[in-house]
Design an enzyme around this catalytic site. Structure first.
Site, PDB file in Angstrom:
ATOM      1  N   HIS A   1      37.450  54.963  36.337  1.00 16.34           N
ATOM      2  CA  HIS A   1      36.896  56.223  36.842  1.00 16.34           C
ATOM      3  C   HIS A   1      37.472  57.307  35.937  1.00 16.34           C
ATOM      4  CE1 HIS A   1      35.651  54.003  40.387  1.00 16.34           C
ATOM      5  NE2 HIS A   1      36.878  53.510  40.417  1.00 16.34           N
TER       6      HIS A   1
ATOM      7  N   CYS B   1      43.162  36.948  37.200  1.00 14.42           N
ATOM      8  CA  CYS B   1      43.712  35.756  37.837  1.00 14.42           C
ATOM      9  C   CYS B   1      43.833  34.653  36.793  1.00 14.42           C
ATOM     10  CB  CYS B   1      42.797  35.274  38.964  1.00 14.42           C
ATOM     11  SG  CYS B   1      42.632  36.471  40.298  1.00 14.42           S
TER      12      CYS B   1
ATOM     13  N   SER C   1      38.403  38.000  37.747  1.00 16.74           N
ATOM     14  CA  SER C   1      38.490  39.119  38.687  1.00 16.74           C
ATOM     15  C   SER C   1      37.689  40.321  38.192  1.00 16.74           C
ATOM     16  CB  SER C   1      39.917  39.502  39.045  1.00 16.74           C
ATOM     17  OG  SER C   1      39.899  40.238  40.248  1.00 16.74           O
TER      18      SER C   1
END
Length: 137
Positions: free
Chosen positions: A68, A83, A63
């Protein structure tokens, strides 16, 4: 309860401000966090904003990890979505909390694609991860 993936949404507060504005360090440590989970890195992309801040993604076979940063506030928002049963996103969380010198964090885990809600039998293997791992080995 089994699921297709685990999504950890983390907010790191009171972090090292210089670290959060260093694109090279952020990229290095986000990749290292992916390795800490046991994931396989596919690609990464990072951008530094002016006057400050970094955003980036590490795409993994299992995944992704995203970040940020707001160095002016000592704050970082991080998503760790994995996953398969062979990766542990909590290892990435612990690693990044230490590296960012976060004095406090808020974190939630969301199970993505719960087997019972998607209609997958509880004993079914995760096909996408098995196929990807077969390519590697």
């Amino acid at each position: 309860m089994k699921s297709l993936g685990r999504h950890i949404i983390a907010e790191f507060y009171d972090c090292d401000k210089e670290m959060l504005d260093n694109i090279d360090a952020i990229e290095f440590h986000m990749k290292q966090a992916a390795y800490e989970t046991g994931a396989t890195i596919v690609n990464s992309s990072f951008h530094r904003f002016l006057p400050y801040g970094v955003s980036g993604v590490v795409v993994i076979s299992e995944s992704h990890l995203t970040i940020h940063t707001w160095p002016e506030y000592g704050y970082a928002a991080v998503d760790l979505f994995t996953c398969g049963d062979h990766v542990d996103p909590w290892k990435a969380f612990s690693y990044l909390k230490k590296i960012f010198k976060s004095q406090r964090a808020h974190v939630v885990e969301h199970l993505r694609g719960k087997y019972d809600e998607v209609g997958i039998p509880e004993n079914a293997p995760h096909k996408a991860v098995e196929a990807e791992m077969a390519e590697i080995f």
